[in-house]
Scaffold this motif. Structure first.
Motif, PDB file in Angstrom:
ATOM      1  N   PHE A  71       0.815  -1.227   0.000  1.00 34.78           N
ATOM      2  CA  PHE A  71       0.000   0.000   0.000  1.00 34.78           C
ATOM      3  C   PHE A  71       0.847   1.274   0.000  1.00 34.78           C
ATOM      4  O   PHE A  71       0.315   2.373  -0.067  1.00 34.78           O
ATOM      5  CB  PHE A  71      -1.008   0.014   1.155  1.00 34.78           C
ATOM      6  CG  PHE A  71      -0.470  -0.521   2.459  1.00 34.78           C
ATOM      7  CD1 PHE A  71       0.353   0.259   3.250  1.00 34.78           C
ATOM      8  CD2 PHE A  71      -0.811  -1.795   2.877  1.00 34.78           C
ATOM      9  CE1 PHE A  71       0.842  -0.230   4.447  1.00 34.78           C
ATOM     10  CE2 PHE A  71      -0.328  -2.293   4.086  1.00 34.78           C
ATOM     11  CZ  PHE A  71       0.501  -1.511   4.867  1.00 34.78           C
ATOM     12  N   HIS A  72       2.190   1.117   0.084  1.00 34.90           N
ATOM     13  CA  HIS A  72       3.086   2.273  -0.055  1.00 34.90           C
ATOM     14  C   HIS A  72       3.742   2.347  -1.438  1.00 34.90           C
ATOM     15  O   HIS A  72       4.232   3.414  -1.808  1.00 34.90           O
ATOM     16  CB  HIS A  72       4.214   2.221   0.981  1.00 34.90           C
ATOM     17  CG  HIS A  72       3.773   2.278   2.404  1.00 34.90           C
ATOM     18  ND1 HIS A  72       2.774   3.118   2.853  1.00 34.90           N
ATOM     19  CD2 HIS A  72       4.200   1.603   3.505  1.00 34.90           C
ATOM     20  CE1 HIS A  72       2.632   2.953   4.157  1.00 34.90           C
ATOM     21  NE2 HIS A  72       3.458   2.041   4.574  1.00 34.90           N
ATOM     22  N   VAL A  73       3.823   1.219  -2.146  1.00 40.13           N
ATOM     23  CA  VAL A  73       4.642   1.206  -3.374  1.00 40.13           C
ATOM     24  C   VAL A  73       3.910   0.739  -4.635  1.00 40.13           C
ATOM     25  O   VAL A  73       4.441   0.891  -5.735  1.00 40.13           O
ATOM     26  CB  VAL A  73       5.900   0.313  -3.214  1.00 40.13           C
ATOM     27  CG1 VAL A  73       6.816   0.860  -2.123  1.00 40.13           C
ATOM     28  CG2 VAL A  73       5.534  -1.142  -2.949  1.00 40.13           C
ATOM     29  N   ASP A  74       2.715   0.165  -4.486  1.00 43.55           N
ATOM     30  CA  ASP A  74       2.043  -0.452  -5.635  1.00 43.55           C
ATOM     31  C   ASP A  74       0.649   0.170  -5.776  1.00 43.55           C
ATOM     32  O   ASP A  74      -0.236  -0.056  -4.945  1.00 43.55           O
ATOM     33  CB  ASP A  74       1.952  -1.968  -5.392  1.00 43.55           C
ATOM     34  CG  ASP A  74       1.309  -2.725  -6.544  1.00 43.55           C
ATOM     35  OD1 ASP A  74       0.231  -2.298  -7.026  1.00 43.55           O
ATOM     36  OD2 ASP A  74       1.871  -3.758  -6.948  1.00 43.55           O
ATOM     37  N   ARG A  75       0.457   0.962  -6.834  1.00 43.47           N
ATOM     38  CA  ARG A  75      -0.810   1.699  -6.984  1.00 43.47           C
ATOM     39  C   ARG A  75      -2.021   0.780  -7.007  1.00 43.47           C
ATOM     40  O   ARG A  75      -3.039   1.073  -6.379  1.00 43.47           O
ATOM     41  CB  ARG A  75      -0.800   2.532  -8.268  1.00 43.47           C
ATOM     42  CG  ARG A  75       0.078   3.747  -8.200  1.00 43.47           C
ATOM     43  CD  ARG A  75      -0.191   4.680  -9.391  1.00 43.47           C
ATOM     44  NE  ARG A  75       0.881   5.659  -9.496  1.00 43.47           N
ATOM     45  CZ  ARG A  75       1.948   5.514 -10.273  1.00 43.47           C
ATOM     46  NH1 ARG A  75       2.085   4.457 -11.025  1.00 43.47           N
ATOM     47  NH2 ARG A  75       2.873   6.451 -10.292  1.00 43.47           N
ATOM     48  N   ASP A  76      -1.921  -0.328  -7.757  1.00 44.58           N
ATOM     49  CA  ASP A  76      -3.077  -1.218  -7.878  1.00 44.58           C
ATOM     50  C   ASP A  76      -3.387  -1.906  -6.552  1.00 44.58           C
ATOM     51  O   ASP A  76      -4.541  -1.980  -6.123  1.00 44.58           O
ATOM     52  CB  ASP A  76      -2.833  -2.258  -8.975  1.00 44.58           C
ATOM     53  CG  ASP A  76      -2.748  -1.618 -10.356  1.00 44.58           C
ATOM     54  OD1 ASP A  76      -3.308  -0.512 -10.528  1.00 44.58           O
ATOM     55  OD2 ASP A  76      -2.110  -2.212 -11.243  1.00 44.58           O
ATOM     56  N   ALA A  77      -2.341  -2.428  -5.917  1.00 47.11           N
ATOM     57  CA  ALA A  77      -2.556  -3.101  -4.629  1.00 47.11           C
ATOM     58  C   ALA A  77      -3.071  -2.103  -3.596  1.00 47.11           C
ATOM     59  O   ALA A  77      -3.933  -2.433  -2.765  1.00 47.11           O
ATOM     60  CB  ALA A  77      -1.257  -3.746  -4.153  1.00 47.11           C
ATOM     61  N   ALA A  78      -2.559  -0.886  -3.640  1.00 48.70           N
ATOM     62  CA  ALA A  78      -3.010   0.139  -2.690  1.00 48.70           C
ATOM     63  C   ALA A  78      -4.486   0.480  -2.910  1.00 48.70           C
ATOM     64  O   ALA A  78      -5.253   0.648  -1.965  1.00 48.70           O
ATOM     65  CB  ALA A  78      -2.145   1.399  -2.816  1.00 48.70           C
ATOM     66  N   ALA A  79      -4.878   0.566  -4.198  1.00 51.23           N
ATOM     67  CA  ALA A  79      -6.280   0.888  -4.511  1.00 51.23           C
ATOM     68  C   ALA A  79      -7.219  -0.202  -3.997  1.00 51.23           C
ATOM     69  O   ALA A  79      -8.345   0.082  -3.574  1.00 51.23           O
ATOM     70  CB  ALA A  79      -6.452   1.076  -6.017  1.00 51.23           C
ATOM     71  N   ALA A  80      -6.738  -1.444  -4.028  1.00 55.60           N
ATOM     72  CA  ALA A  80      -7.563  -2.568  -3.577  1.00 55.60           C
ATOM     73  C   ALA A  80      -7.515  -2.759  -2.060  1.00 55.60           C
ATOM     74  O   ALA A  80      -8.304  -3.522  -1.506  1.00 55.60           O
ATOM     75  CB  ALA A  80      -7.102  -3.853  -4.266  1.00 55.60           C
ATOM     76  N   SER A  81      -6.603  -2.066  -1.382  1.00 58.52           N
ATOM     77  CA  SER A  81      -6.463  -2.223   0.070  1.00 58.52           C
ATOM     78  C   SER A  81      -7.490  -1.345   0.789  1.00 58.52           C
ATOM     79  O   SER A  81      -8.203  -0.558   0.163  1.00 58.52           O
ATOM     80  CB  SER A  81      -5.057  -1.806   0.511  1.00 58.52           C
ATOM     81  OG  SER A  81      -4.942  -0.390   0.532  1.00 58.52           O
ATOM     82  N   HIS A  82      -7.552  -1.473   2.116  1.00 57.06           N
ATOM     83  CA  HIS A  82      -8.499  -0.646   2.872  1.00 57.06           C
ATOM     84  C   HIS A  82      -8.127   0.833   2.822  1.00 57.06           C
ATOM     85  O   HIS A  82      -8.932   1.694   3.164  1.00 57.06           O
ATOM     86  CB  HIS A  82      -8.618  -1.142   4.317  1.00 57.06           C
ATOM     87  CG  HIS A  82      -7.380  -0.944   5.145  1.00 57.06           C
ATOM     88  ND1 HIS A  82      -6.257  -1.744   5.025  1.00 57.06           N
ATOM     89  CD2 HIS A  82      -7.077  -0.036   6.091  1.00 57.06           C
ATOM     90  CE1 HIS A  82      -5.338  -1.344   5.875  1.00 57.06           C
ATOM     91  NE2 HIS A  82      -5.797  -0.305   6.538  1.00 57.06           N
ATOM     92  N   PHE A  83      -6.903   1.161   2.372  1.00 55.50           N
ATOM     93  CA  PHE A  83      -6.529   2.570   2.225  1.00 55.50           C
ATOM     94  C   PHE A  83      -7.145   3.188   0.974  1.00 55.50           C
ATOM     95  O   PHE A  83      -7.317   4.398   0.895  1.00 55.50           O
ATOM     96  CB  PHE A  83      -5.005   2.719   2.159  1.00 55.50           C
ATOM     97  CG  PHE A  83      -4.296   2.458   3.455  1.00 55.50           C
ATOM     98  CD1 PHE A  83      -4.562   3.237   4.577  1.00 55.50           C
ATOM     99  CD2 PHE A  83      -3.350   1.452   3.564  1.00 55.50           C
ATOM    100  CE1 PHE A  83      -3.906   3.007   5.778  1.00 55.50           C
ATOM    101  CE2 PHE A  83      -2.683   1.212   4.759  1.00 55.50           C
ATOM    102  CZ  PHE A  83      -2.971   1.989   5.868  1.00 55.50           C
ATOM    103  N   GLY A  84      -7.417   2.357  -0.042  1.00 55.80           N
ATOM    104  CA  GLY A  84      -8.018   2.875  -1.265  1.00 55.80           C
ATOM    105  C   GLY A  84      -7.070   3.645  -2.159  1.00 55.80           C
ATOM    106  O   GLY A  84      -7.496   4.302  -3.117  1.00 55.80           O
ATOM    107  N   GLY A  85      -5.789   3.565  -1.902  1.00 54.90           N
ATOM    108  CA  GLY A  85      -4.801   4.274  -2.730  1.00 54.90           C
ATOM    109  C   GLY A  85      -3.485   4.358  -1.980  1.00 54.90           C
ATOM    110  O   GLY A  85      -3.403   4.006  -0.796  1.00 54.90           O
ATOM    111  N   ILE A  86      -2.460   4.831  -2.691  1.00 58.14           N
ATOM    112  CA  ILE A  86      -1.120   4.952  -2.112  1.00 58.14           C
ATOM    113  C   ILE A  86      -1.153   5.859  -0.870  1.00 58.14           C
ATOM    114  O   ILE A  86      -1.751   6.937  -0.899  1.00 58.14           O
ATOM    115  CB  ILE A  86      -0.161   5.579  -3.155  1.00 58.14           C
ATOM    116  CG1 ILE A  86       0.098   4.596  -4.307  1.00 58.14           C
ATOM    117  CG2 ILE A  86       1.137   6.053  -2.508  1.00 58.14           C
ATOM    118  CD1 ILE A  86       1.095   3.516  -4.003  1.00 58.14           C
TER     119      ILE A  86
END
Lengths: 149, 149
Positions: free
Chosen positions: B39-54
């Motif tokens: 969730f700090h380095v991967d835009r797609d994974a971050a978007a899919a995480s509970h953070f919703g983005g980087i």
């Protein structure tokens, strides 16, 4: 690869997090960005200071420890992040060329009452240099997923 | 320029430390070096995480706060460093483009008994984003020189 869940940790458990050598170039680069105090960025001023030479920013030391935590622990765990860190202590200077051996010890493992799918681990981390001296210690709270039944 | 000594601080005093905007490139660069969680380095994974983005590494946020402390306070003070930091709390995510307003509040000013040339300041720091939300708080111990008689 099997991943680590809350159930894989217990109080007293020690996990080695590998070693990391830090160069003068890395120390200067970090400090110029984030902590440009003279004893971190200026060789002559650092030599004349009570440190006797360039030393790493304490935030750099913590960041190097964090990298080991990610590589050796979080990348293979079901981690839900951390609300914070307590009692960071910079016990000895970190100097160019130092090699830090990082480790963690679990002190408490507390199942969440409100979130049955996770638990909190209280851990103590330390970095020890090549002379056997602890240079940094800190305590963290980390949230980890529970193993699905 | 006159420099700030221990005597220039008092409990309750608030010092503004300016603002700092953080870009996505800076967030990615820091995280790739020190905290490569997805969730700090991967835009797609971050978007899919509970953070919703980087989101920025908490250590990056602390380092940005440190830079403001150096620029706005330590560079014009007689500072003898810090033995550590307590109670770092990452209260809200820091996202690309966020502008953080940093400040400190002195909570205690304690003359050293063993070293009459210095004193310890206990301070609380915080960073507040453009929405008025506190994103980070921490408490520090700092050693400052006393004004020569």
């Amino acid at each position: 690869m099997s991943r680590l869940y809350f159930e894989d940790f217990h109080p007293g458990q020690v996990i080695e997090l590998g070693t990391r050598t830090v160069t003068e170039a890395e120390i200067l680069d970090f400090a110029r960005q984030f902590d440009p105090q003279l004893f971190h960025v200026d060789r002559d001023a650092a030599a004349a200071s009570h440190f006797g030479g360039i030393v790493a920013s304490g935030w750099h030391t913590c960041s190097l420890l964090m990298r080991q935590i990610v590589d050796e622990l979080l990348s293979r765990s079901v981690s839900h992040g951390s609300p914070g860190v307590d009692e960071i202590r910079w016990l000895k200077p970190v100097r160019p060329g130092d090699t830090l051996r990082m480790s963690m010890r679990v002190t408490e493992a507390i199942p969440s009452k409100s979130r049955p799918d996770r638990g909190v681990l209280k851990c103590e981390y330390q970095g020890v240099n090549q002379h056997g001296e602890a240079v940094v210690t800190m305590k963290t709270l980390g949230m980890f997923g529970r193993r699905p039944q």
